[in-house]
Design a protein around this motif. Structure first.
Motif, PDB file in Angstrom:
ATOM      1  N   ILE A 111       2.703  27.436  -6.764  1.00 55.98           N
ATOM      2  CA  ILE A 111       3.256  27.272  -5.411  1.00 55.98           C
ATOM      3  C   ILE A 111       3.700  25.839  -5.177  1.00 55.98           C
ATOM      4  N   LEU A 112       2.837  24.891  -5.515  1.00 55.47           N
ATOM      5  CA  LEU A 112       3.153  23.491  -5.266  1.00 55.47           C
ATOM      6  C   LEU A 112       4.224  22.979  -6.224  1.00 55.47           C
ATOM      7  N   GLY A 113       4.239  23.491  -7.444  1.00 52.96           N
ATOM      8  CA  GLY A 113       5.277  23.106  -8.389  1.00 52.96           C
ATOM      9  C   GLY A 113       6.651  23.559  -7.919  1.00 52.96           C
ATOM     10  N   VAL A 114       6.741  24.805  -7.462  1.00 52.67           N
ATOM     11  CA  VAL A 114       8.013  25.324  -6.948  1.00 52.67           C
ATOM     12  C   VAL A 114       8.436  24.554  -5.698  1.00 52.67           C
ATOM     13  N   ALA A 115       7.475  24.305  -4.796  1.00 51.56           N
ATOM     14  CA  ALA A 115       7.786  23.558  -3.574  1.00 51.56           C
ATOM     15  C   ALA A 115       8.313  22.168  -3.901  1.00 51.56           C
TER      16      ALA A 115
ATOM     17  N   MET B   4      12.769  18.366  -4.263  1.00 54.05           N
ATOM     18  CA  MET B   4      13.501  17.371  -5.027  1.00 54.05           C
ATOM     19  C   MET B   4      14.984  17.703  -5.088  1.00 54.05           C
ATOM     20  N   LEU B   5      15.297  18.980  -5.279  1.00 56.57           N
ATOM     21  CA  LEU B   5      16.697  19.395  -5.367  1.00 56.57           C
ATOM     22  C   LEU B   5      17.420  19.164  -4.039  1.00 56.57           C
ATOM     23  N   VAL B   6      16.787  19.553  -2.942  1.00 57.64           N
ATOM     24  CA  VAL B   6      17.408  19.344  -1.628  1.00 57.64           C
ATOM     25  C   VAL B   6      17.536  17.858  -1.333  1.00 57.64           C
TER      26      VAL B   6
ATOM     27  N   VAL C 225       6.960  15.694   1.595  1.00 58.84           N
ATOM     28  CA  VAL C 225       6.456  16.955   2.137  1.00 58.84           C
ATOM     29  C   VAL C 225       5.510  17.681   1.177  1.00 58.84           C
ATOM     30  N   PRO C 226       5.826  17.821  -0.131  1.00 56.12           N
ATOM     31  CA  PRO C 226       4.906  18.525  -1.035  1.00 56.12           C
ATOM     32  C   PRO C 226       3.520  17.892  -1.099  1.00 56.12           C
ATOM     33  N   SER C 227       3.438  16.578  -0.932  1.00 56.44           N
ATOM     34  CA  SER C 227       2.127  15.919  -0.929  1.00 56.44           C
ATOM     35  C   SER C 227       1.268  16.421   0.213  1.00 56.44           C
ATOM     36  N   MET C 228       1.845  16.520   1.406  1.00 57.53           N
ATOM     37  CA  MET C 228       1.096  16.996   2.562  1.00 57.53           C
ATOM     38  C   MET C 228       0.767  18.479   2.447  1.00 57.53           C
ATOM     39  N   LEU C 229       1.712  19.262   1.924  1.00 52.47           N
ATOM     40  CA  LEU C 229       1.449  20.692   1.729  1.00 52.47           C
ATOM     41  C   LEU C 229       0.268  20.911   0.788  1.00 52.47           C
ATOM     42  N   GLY C 230       0.185  20.084  -0.244  1.00 55.11           N
ATOM     43  CA  GLY C 230      -0.855  20.261  -1.253  1.00 55.11           C
ATOM     44  C   GLY C 230      -2.247  19.950  -0.779  1.00 55.11           C
ATOM     45  N   LEU C 231      -2.371  19.086   0.217  1.00 53.32           N
ATOM     46  CA  LEU C 231      -3.701  18.715   0.690  1.00 53.32           C
ATOM     47  C   LEU C 231      -4.474  19.932   1.192  1.00 53.32           C
ATOM     48  N   GLY C 232      -3.770  20.872   1.793  1.00 55.18           N
ATOM     49  CA  GLY C 232      -4.429  22.073   2.286  1.00 55.18           C
ATOM     50  C   GLY C 232      -4.679  23.116   1.211  1.00 55.18           C
ATOM     51  N   GLN C 233      -4.018  22.968   0.054  1.00 56.14           N
ATOM     52  CA  GLN C 233      -4.151  23.931  -1.028  1.00 56.14           C
ATOM     53  C   GLN C 233      -5.214  23.530  -2.052  1.00 56.14           C
ATOM     54  N   MET C 234      -5.552  22.228  -2.091  1.00 53.52           N
ATOM     55  CA  MET C 234      -6.439  21.719  -3.138  1.00 53.52           C
ATOM     56  C   MET C 234      -7.904  21.861  -2.741  1.00 53.52           C
ATOM     57  N   GLU C 235      -8.699  22.367  -3.675  1.00 58.55           N
ATOM     58  CA  GLU C 235     -10.135  22.437  -3.448  1.00 58.55           C
ATOM     59  C   GLU C 235     -10.793  21.119  -3.819  1.00 58.55           C
ATOM     60  N   ARG C 236     -10.220  20.420  -4.796  1.00 64.27           N
ATOM     61  CA  ARG C 236     -10.703  19.096  -5.181  1.00 64.27           C
ATOM     62  C   ARG C 236      -9.522  18.273  -5.678  1.00 64.27           C
ATOM     63  N   GLY C 237      -9.679  16.967  -5.658  1.00 65.47           N
ATOM     64  CA  GLY C 237      -8.622  16.079  -6.134  1.00 65.47           C
ATOM     65  C   GLY C 237      -7.439  15.980  -5.199  1.00 65.47           C
TER      66      GLY C 237
ATOM     67  N   ALA D 286       3.644  12.395  -4.653  1.00 72.00           N
ATOM     68  CA  ALA D 286       4.624  11.536  -3.997  1.00 72.00           C
ATOM     69  C   ALA D 286       5.315  10.631  -4.999  1.00 72.00           C
ATOM     70  N   LEU D 287       4.553  10.070  -5.939  1.00 72.60           N
ATOM     71  CA  LEU D 287       5.138   9.199  -6.954  1.00 72.60           C
ATOM     72  C   LEU D 287       6.091   9.953  -7.875  1.00 72.60           C
ATOM     73  N   ILE D 288       5.723  11.182  -8.225  1.00 72.33           N
ATOM     74  CA  ILE D 288       6.585  11.993  -9.091  1.00 72.33           C
ATOM     75  C   ILE D 288       7.934  12.230  -8.425  1.00 72.33           C
TER      76      ILE D 288
END
Length: 264
Positions: free
Chosen positions: A64-68, A73-75, A90-102, A111-113
């Motif tokens: 999910i996060l990879g596709v997002a 990036m494309l847009v 945006v993907p950085s913030m989206l991921g915070l709610g998806q991650m159980e750790r890290g 964000a750096l990527i």
């Protein structure tokens, strides 16, 4: 360690590396939307690898996060900079709610990527192919010279706790090789001697990116970010240096002017 064991992976690395270079050169040469799609795909895969390393128990989150990240990036490649810079975060913030750790590590590196991907797009679109090739050249020769200098000379380790194979000899070998790329651009373009210093700085930034990714792998307890590329691991393993160098150039270009010596 025997000579055979020191170089046992060289053939496999060269073949897969040649394929990577071929795809990369084609994308860079064509530019435009083709290059934007290539950078978006690489960014998305790297985020997928990042999530897989940090939070392997979450089965759906990496995809999910990879596709997002790839879509963002494309847009971002097609809209004005102020909107692009919003999208890459945006993907950085989206991921915070998806991650159980890290989660914090994920948000920072995601964000750096995407910032690195955007930096490459900006370099190709704004300054032209020769300057993106310069950055790629600096990162590639840093990696190659570091590999051969480190394996041949050995010596004191750079950061043994995190990266037990990287040596100071390899680091310095990378700087020298990057400086030679800069010298070539002094004679081949309108850039002045400042490009040599900037080449060495970009080389150091690429090595920092490499070591930062090694720290993530050490924390995750994995050897490679994935097994997508024979002899090289994953895309994160191959583009970690570009991650550091591209973000560095994106920032430094606003400070020193880029390319050095070509501005009125």
């Amino acid at each position: 360690m025997t000579a055979r064991s020191k170089w046992h992976d060289l053939g496999e690395r060269l073949i897969s590396g040649a394929v990577l270079i071929g795809v990369g050169v084609a994308g860079v040469w064509l530019g435009g939307i083709v290059f934007h799609i290539l950078v978006a795909a690489i960014s998305g895969i790297m985020v997928w690898e990042l999530v897989s390393m940090l939070d392997a128990k979450r089965e759906r989150s990496p995809l999910i996060l990879g596709v997002a990240a790839g879509i963002a990036m494309l847009v971002a490649s097609e809209v004005p900079p102020e909107f692009a810079l919003l999208l890459v975060l945006v993907p950085s913030m989206l991921g915070l709610g998806q991650m159980e750790r890290g989660g914090v590590t994920y948000a920072s590196f995601a964000a750096l990527i995407l910032l690195a991907g955007y930096g490459m797009v900006e370099l190709r679109d704004r300054y032209g192919i020769e300057w993106l090739l310069w950055l790629i050249g600096v990162v590639v020769v840093t990696d190659i010279a570091g590999y051969f200098a480190g394996r041949s000379i050995g010596g004191k380790l750079l950061w043994p706790r995190v990266s037990p194979k990287k040596t100071w000899a390899g680091a310095v070998g990378g700087w020298v090789a990057a400086a030679l790329v800069g010298v070539g651009y002094v004679f081949g373009t309108e850039a002045d001697i400042g490009i040599v210093a900037l080449s060495i700085a970009a080389s150091i930034a690429s090595q920092i990116g490499d070591i930062a990714e090694s720290a993530i792998k050490r924390r995750a307890g994995v050897k490679d970010s994935s097994d997508l590329i024979p002899g090289h691991g994953g895309l994160f393993d191959r583009f970690d240096g570009m991650l550091g160098a591209s973000v560095f150039i994106l920032i430094s270009a606003q400070v020193v002017g880029f390319p050095p010596g070509t501005l009125p």
